[in-house]
Structure formats: C-alpha cells, structure tokens
Design a protein around this motif. Sequence first.
Motif, short mmCIF file in Angstrom:
data_model
loop_
_atom_site.label_atom_id
_atom_site.label_comp_id
_atom_site.label_asym_id
_atom_site.label_seq_id
_atom_site.Cartn_x
_atom_site.Cartn_y
_atom_site.Cartn_z
N HIS A 5 -4.67 3.43 3.55
CA HIS A 5 -4.82 1.96 3.48
C HIS A 5 -3.66 1.30 4.23
O HIS A 5 -3.87 0.35 4.99
CB HIS A 5 -4.82 1.47 2.03
CG HIS A 5 -5.99 1.95 1.23
ND1 HIS A 5 -6.09 1.74 -0.14
CD2 HIS A 5 -7.11 2.63 1.58
CE1 HIS A 5 -7.22 2.27 -0.57
NE2 HIS A 5 -7.85 2.82 0.44
N GLU A 18 -4.39 -1.15 -9.77
CA GLU A 18 -5.49 -1.51 -8.86
C GLU A 18 -5.89 -2.98 -9.03
O GLU A 18 -6.26 -3.64 -8.06
CB GLU A 18 -6.69 -0.59 -9.09
CG GLU A 18 -6.52 0.79 -8.51
CD GLU A 18 -6.11 0.79 -7.04
OE1 GLU A 18 -6.62 -0.04 -6.27
OE2 GLU A 18 -5.26 1.60 -6.67
N GLU A 59 -3.91 5.78 -0.40
CA GLU A 59 -3.08 4.57 -0.26
C GLU A 59 -2.33 4.58 1.07
O GLU A 59 -2.17 3.55 1.72
CB GLU A 59 -2.10 4.43 -1.42
CG GLU A 59 -2.73 4.29 -2.79
CD GLU A 59 -3.71 3.13 -2.90
OE1 GLU A 59 -3.68 2.21 -2.07
OE2 GLU A 59 -4.52 3.16 -3.84
N GLN A 81 -11.70 -2.09 -3.19
CA GLN A 81 -11.07 -2.41 -4.48
C GLN A 81 -12.06 -2.31 -5.63
O GLN A 81 -11.72 -1.85 -6.72
CB GLN A 81 -10.42 -3.80 -4.44
CG GLN A 81 -9.07 -3.81 -3.76
CD GLN A 81 -8.17 -2.65 -4.18
OE1 GLN A 81 -7.83 -1.80 -3.38
NE2 GLN A 81 -7.80 -2.60 -5.45
N GLU A 91 -12.37 1.35 -6.32
CA GLU A 91 -11.17 1.91 -6.95
C GLU A 91 -11.11 1.53 -8.44
O GLU A 91 -10.83 2.37 -9.28
CB GLU A 91 -9.91 1.39 -6.26
CG GLU A 91 -9.86 1.74 -4.79
CD GLU A 91 -8.72 2.68 -4.44
OE1 GLU A 91 -7.58 2.26 -4.49
OE2 GLU A 91 -9.01 3.83 -4.11
N GLU A 115 0.85 -1.20 0.00
CA GLU A 115 0.00 0.00 0.00
C GLU A 115 0.89 1.26 0.00
O GLU A 115 0.58 2.24 -0.67
CB GLU A 115 -0.95 0.00 1.21
CG GLU A 115 -1.92 -1.17 1.26
CD GLU A 115 -3.03 -1.12 0.21
OE1 GLU A 115 -3.24 -0.06 -0.39
OE2 GLU A 115 -3.69 -2.15 0.00
N GLN A 161 -5.13 10.25 -4.45
CA GLN A 161 -5.06 8.77 -4.51
C GLN A 161 -3.90 8.25 -3.65
O GLN A 161 -4.03 7.28 -2.91
CB GLN A 161 -4.90 8.33 -5.97
CG GLN A 161 -4.96 6.83 -6.19
CD GLN A 161 -6.34 6.24 -5.95
OE1 GLN A 161 -7.35 6.90 -6.16
NE2 GLN A 161 -6.39 5.00 -5.49
N VAL A 191 -3.55 -4.88 -7.00
CA VAL A 191 -3.89 -4.77 -5.57
C VAL A 191 -5.04 -5.73 -5.25
O VAL A 191 -5.00 -6.47 -4.27
CB VAL A 191 -4.29 -3.33 -5.17
CG1 VAL A 191 -4.71 -3.27 -3.70
CG2 VAL A 191 -3.17 -2.34 -5.43
FE1 FEO Z 1 -4.97 0.51 -1.58
FE2 FEO Z 1 -5.75 1.45 -4.39
O1 FEO Z 1 -5.50 0.05 -3.21
#
Ligand code: FEO
Length: 163
Positions: free
Chosen positions: A53, A94, A50, A127, A130, A17, A46, A97
């Motif tokens: 996150h 993404e 992250e 997710q 995103e 992340e 963005q 991820v």
């Molecule tokens: Fe933390 Fe955009 O995934």
Amino acid sequence: MVSEKLLKELNDQFNFELESAYVYMSMAAYCSAEDYDGFAHFFIVQAQEEYQHAMKFYDFIYDVDGRAIMKAIPEPDKDYDSILDAFKKALAHEELVTSKINKLVDLAKEENNHVTLNFLQWFVEEQLEEETSMKKIISTLERIDGNFQGMYMLDKELGERVL
Ligand code: FEO
C-alpha cells in the motif's frame, strides 16, 4: 497537478502505511512469542500488504510530480492481552486507516482533483475488505473462546494466508 496541501496528505498516508506494516510486525512478533506461528504468519503477510500500500502511494506521489519524504515511525505496542486482543487492535487500526483514507477523499473532492480521487478509489474498496476480514476473525475467535482445538485449527488456517 496536485496541490501542496494534497501532496502533504498523500505523503502522510505513505508514511502511515509504513507505520501500519510496523504495527502488524509487532503483532506478528507477539503471536510468535506465544507459539502461534499461523497467526504470526497472518500478521507478517498483513505487514507485507501494508508495504505494498505504501508503495502505491510512493509511486502515485512521483506520478504527480511530488517527492516522498520519510518520517519517523512511532514504536508500536508490543504486548497484547491475548490473540483476540491483538485482532481487536488490528481492527481498530484498520478503522483508523479507513478514516484517514476518507479524509483524503474529502480533500481530493474539495480540490476537484479527479486523478487523485480515481487513485484513492482502490483504497476505499481495500479498506472495506480489510475491516471485513478482521471482523470475521474476531467473531471466530470469540466463538472459539480460547478452546485449544479451535485455536489450533484457526492458527493452521491463517498460517496458509498468501500475499
Ligand atoms: Fe493499508 Fe490495512 O490499510
């Protein structure tokens, strides 16, 4: 409460992340260099997301009596063919991820670890959001097809993104 193997994977995701934040800062830097301040702002927000996150993983690792370990962050791409190319690469990132989150969910299921499954549920939903948001921007950029006025309008719109 959580196996060493699962803790290691959670720590890897914590680091990924942070790596994601770094990737998006690189996309922001490209957009700024192209004088698209709105697109740059979108990627900066963005990157901030992250980081948030990463901190969710950090806090969870300590909640389950683990320890966060910082790893080296690879140098991200710095050049993109176009704004559209940057967003296509953001979507690909993404998707990567998402696949990592899904693997974590699989491992937590395998280990019958409900607290981790519960923690990961937020990321499963995040997710989807995103990926959907990147796909929408890509399809708008494809419709605009480099038209100056369209690019100006979208840059302005994305410049208003809030965290
Ligand atoms: Fe933390 Fe955009 O995934």
